[in-house]
Design an enzyme around this catalytic site. Structure first.
Site, PDB file in Angstrom:
ATOM      1  N   ARG A   1       0.862  -1.179   0.035  1.00 32.98           N
ATOM      2  CA  ARG A   1      -0.029  -0.011  -0.193  1.00 32.98           C
ATOM      3  C   ARG A   1       0.789   1.250  -0.070  1.00 32.98           C
ATOM      4  O   ARG A   1       0.355   2.203   0.319  1.00 32.98           O
ATOM      5  CB  ARG A   1      -0.916   0.075   1.169  1.00 32.98           C
ATOM      6  CG  ARG A   1      -1.860  -1.126   1.522  1.00 32.98           C
ATOM      7  CD  ARG A   1      -2.891  -1.254   0.287  1.00 32.98           C
ATOM      8  NE  ARG A   1      -3.844  -2.178   0.532  1.00 32.98           N
ATOM      9  CZ  ARG A   1      -4.504  -3.046  -0.420  1.00 32.98           C
ATOM     10  NH1 ARG A   1      -4.165  -3.022  -1.638  1.00 32.98           N
ATOM     11  NH2 ARG A   1      -5.230  -4.098   0.176  1.00 32.98           N
TER      12      ARG A   1
ATOM     13  N   ASN B   1     -11.242 -11.315  -3.031  1.00 32.40           N
ATOM     14  CA  ASN B   1     -11.207 -11.539  -4.565  1.00 32.40           C
ATOM     15  C   ASN B   1     -10.045 -12.292  -4.986  1.00 32.40           C
ATOM     16  O   ASN B   1      -8.882 -11.717  -4.809  1.00 32.40           O
ATOM     17  CB  ASN B   1     -11.500 -10.413  -5.349  1.00 32.40           C
ATOM     18  CG  ASN B   1     -11.720 -10.525  -6.752  1.00 32.40           C
ATOM     19  OD1 ASN B   1     -12.213 -11.561  -6.988  1.00 32.40           O
ATOM     20  ND2 ASN B   1     -11.541  -9.677  -7.516  1.00 32.40           N
TER      21      ASN B   1
ATOM     22  N   ASP C   1      -1.461 -12.945  -0.756  1.00 32.55           N
ATOM     23  CA  ASP C   1      -2.317 -11.778  -1.239  1.00 32.55           C
ATOM     24  C   ASP C   1      -2.747 -10.981   0.041  1.00 32.55           C
ATOM     25  O   ASP C   1      -3.847 -10.456   0.053  1.00 32.55           O
ATOM     26  CB  ASP C   1      -3.638 -12.454  -1.725  1.00 32.55           C
ATOM     27  CG  ASP C   1      -4.248 -11.280  -2.632  1.00 32.55           C
ATOM     28  OD1 ASP C   1      -3.855 -10.328  -2.857  1.00 32.55           O
ATOM     29  OD2 ASP C   1      -5.558 -11.837  -3.262  1.00 32.55           O
TER      30      ASP C   1
END
Lengths: 427, 311
Positions: free
Chosen positions: A64, A278, A305
């Site tokens: 991030r 997802n 992930d």
């Protein structure tokens, strides 16, 4: 500076070693592996009853940084990594701005040098701005330190663009990492399509959305000869497509996440937004196929992930919550469950965290051969502990495993011959 | 016997006994609605907030009248005039309302699970007035009340539910409720509108409306939500009407005394022909009338009331 690690069970799949051996690290490199090494070291660690493995590698994290430092940053993300036993993380380019140019790649590398606790390998995007249209300057990005290319978070919808990406990246020896989903089939889906979605009244994402895109991407790899790596594979069909492609020699690799081999769509009941990801959590049959794929070599690596999100982004109605969970600090104990469940043996599990991911990206780590970087993880495979989300090292606490009793943990993480993290006794 | 649930989030978690307790309580309240002075002091001093994040005329009005006839103070909040447009989160909106000490929040929301989310975070009782495509418990209960009133009992009845099952909270709640009281449920809809696995909830699934309504005691038509349908679910309303609409011809397949029901609002000429909607077998306005009594019962029970002696 030297460290001697004695009396441990040393598992080094890259060199086919599983034996009680001592390990000597010196000047940032592996100096020696052998029985009863008797040398004077600056520090000696007793690994009796513990596993000694190459430092774990995570092929798929979201740090991030730059842009969404309120969720995670390079300092906090790499701190979470070493706490989970990882010495290398591969970070995805869907930052703000997107890592689609050398300036962002260089920023990530220099920032990691400054504040990072482990090695950070940036992935640059396939297309500028993740828009799926123009290729990035892959040659310059690869030279500048990008290890692969991916539009992760989004599929490359246009088949022509994906074909050209594979063709262009091939001479630069850079894999293309595919976030494989057919968005038209995903529609407004928020969980796996099926009975649970029917009961909860939530829009479903059918497995064919993943299978169809994996099939296309595997065929494009076959056609172009390029290296296609499928990220976070989650369906029975997609695992089978990759298995068959590998059998006929296609350059395809793939990874699976701990949540997809641990949980199923049942976790969504109660509208738990920490079960929203997802690709979505799938059915028991899919979970079983992923576990089999990990065991038989169809799946090359376990990747987390790791997707940190702020509390406010999860504490909302299910259909508007962000996708994803943090994974760095839970991956190892969840993988050890596979060993206890007899899905695979310990060396295979260690390979999925070390030689497996290193081979996918051609990274110069994941092995304890003399002369290799001294990245080592000491693992207590037996210790029982209870996960408390609030105590995670990561800035974000979005985990569906809050309150779970887990078994096994990294107790010492060594990066480049230096102890980067040690687990406190009371934990 | 006091009621065993703090909230009414859905039928899924109600037992057969709970359902009959609600229906019996509603039966006791129904008469109040036909008096000259339509008010009893039962919930005097209680505050009920109708928090509607989706447009609704019938359900909101029905809950409001139900509260008022029990002498509760009712306040309506609709999303268009609320803080939602300013970007406030659902939790903050609800906490602000709760700070004013309502006893019950009646809530409609477009997101499945939204009332469950609030029930975990607030202290007051939550009554779900429809959440996404999940549940619409008061609708199912008023449907059962109407069927029982007309047919005498529910056990063993054959009930056809026809139309867009996939996107219907009415269908899910009715499926739970009808199977729990021993009715036989047949669902029918186009291939694009029957959700996967629904048969596991105890329904027979058909794609031919005739198979569903043959010998049925009740035919319940669902509203086609014209505004929600993408172009891929149906080729045209004309085709839907031809294959899945209820009309005088196919209604003949049902039992001669079969009830025709619709939760409203109706698309006349689409899922239901006017001749049937206005025909002798329709109980559509009975459903609306009974809705008030059933909602009075729900508000009364979650407010801590006890069931009436009648049953």
């Amino acid at each position: 500076m030297s460290i001697l690690i004695k009396n441990g069970r040393l598992i080094d799949p890259a060199n086919n070693i599983d034996d009680h051996l001592d390990l000597l690290l010196k000047d940032g490199l592996v100096a020696a592996v052998g029985k009863n090494l008797s040398v004077d070291a600056d520090e000696t660690l007793d690994a009796d009853g513990k596993l000694v493995t190459p430092g774990l590698i995570d092929l798929h994290v979201h740090l991030r940084d730059p842009g969404q430092e309120y969720k995670e940053d390079i300092a906090s993300g790499t701190a979470a990594a070493v706490a989970g036993g990882f010495t290398s993380v591969v970070c995805m380019p869907n930052t703000q701005p997107v890592n689609d140019n050398l300036a962002v790649t260089k920023y990530i590398l220099s920032r990691s040098e400054e504040v990072g606790r482990c090695r950070v390998f940036p992935v640059a995007s396939i297309t500028r701005g993740l828009k799926g249209e123009n290729l990035t300057e892959m040659g310059e990005l690869k030279q500048g330190g990008a290890v692969a290319f991916s539009d992760d978070g989004r599929p490359v919808e246009n088949g022509e663009v994906m074909r050209r990406a594979l063709e262009y990246a091939r001479p630069f020896d850079a894999p293309i990492i595919s976030h494989a989903e057919d968005l038209s089939l995903v529609g407004k889906g928020v969980m796996n399509d099926g009975f649970v979605a029917t009961e909860l009244g939530l829009k479903g994402i059918p497995w064919v959305a993943e299978d169809a895109m994996v099939a296309r991407d595997v065929m494009l790899a076959e056609y172009t000869g390029g290296h296609m790596h499928i990220a976070h594979i989650s369906t029975r069909g997609a695992v089978e497509i990759v298995r068959r492609a590998k059998e006929r020699g296609v350059r395809v690799t793939c990874e699976a996440t701990p949540h997809h081999f641990t949980l199923t769509e049942e976790a969504v009941r109660g509208y738990d937004t920490n079960a929203k990801m997802n690709p979505p959590l799938r059915t028991e049959a899919d979970r079983e196929a992923v576990r089999r794929g990990l065991a038989d070599g169809t799946i090359d690596a376990i990747a987390t992930d790791h997707a940190p999100h702020h509390r406010d982004e999860k504490n909302v109605e299910f259909n508007i919550a962000c996708n994803g969970i943090v994974g760095l600090e839970t991956a190892l104990p969840l993988a050890l469950r596979l060993v206890r469940d007899k899905v695979m043996d310990l060396p295979r599990m260690v390979a999925l965290f070390t030689s497996g991911p290193a081979d996918v990206l051609g990274l110069d780590c994941g092995s304890l051969a003399a002369g290799q970087p001294a990245d080592v993880t000491l693992i207590d495979p037996d210790c029982e502990w209870t996960l408390t989300a609030d105590q995670l090292v990561s800035k974000s606490k979005n985990t569906p495993f809050d309150g779970w009793t887990l078994q096994g943990a990294a107790i010492t993480t060594i990066v480049g011959g230096k102890i980067a993290w040690q687990r406190a006794e009371q934990q | 016997m006091s009621f065993g649930h703090k909230h009414i989030l859905g039928i899924e978690h109600l037992s057969r006994e709970d359902i009959f307790q609600i229906l019996d309580t509603a039966a006791g309240f129904k008469e109040i609605n036909t008096r000259a002075i339509k008010k009893v002091p039962t919930l005097r001093g209680r505050t009920i907030i109708n928090l509607f994040f989706e447009a609704s005329t019938r359900t909101r009005t029905s809950f409001e009248i139900a509260g008022k006839r029990l002498s509760a103070d009712t306040v309506n909040i609709s999303a268009s005039s609320s803080s939602v447009v300013k970007g406030e989160t659902l939790e903050d909106t609800a906490r602000n309302i709760e700070a004013m000490h309502p006893d019950i929040i009646v809530m409609r929301h477009g997101a499945s699970g939204a009332p469950h989310y609030l029930a975990e975070r607030l202290d007051c009782a939550i009554v779900n007035a429809g959440d996404g495509a999940h549940e619409h418990p008061s609708q199912a209960l008023l449907d059962l009340f109407t069927i029982r009133e007309k047919k005498g009992s529910l056990e063993g009845l054959k009930v056809a539910i026809v139309g867009d099952i996939a996107h219907s909270r009415v269908a899910r709640s009715n499926l739970y409720a009808l199977t729990r009281v021993g009715a036989e449920v047949r669902l029918a809809g186009p291939g694009t509108m029957v959700p996967p696995g629904i048969e596991k909830l105890g329904a027979e699934v058909h794609h031919d409306i005739n198979d569903a309504i043959r010998d049925a005691d009740v035919v319940m038509m669902l509203r086609i939500q014209l505004e929600r349908q993408g172009k891929t679910l149906l080729p045209s309303l004309r085709e839907f009407s031809r294959f899945y609409g209820l009309n005088q011809d196919n209604l003949k397949l049902a039992r001669p005394d079969a009830l025709v029901m619709h939760p409203g609002p109706m698309n006349r000429g689409v899922e239901i022909a006017s001749s049937v909607a206005d025909g002798p077998q329709n109980v559509i306005l009975d459903q609306v009338e009974n809705g008030v009594a059933v909602r009075m019962a729900l508000l009364y029970l979650v407010a801590g009331g006890e069931a009436t002696e009648e049953s």
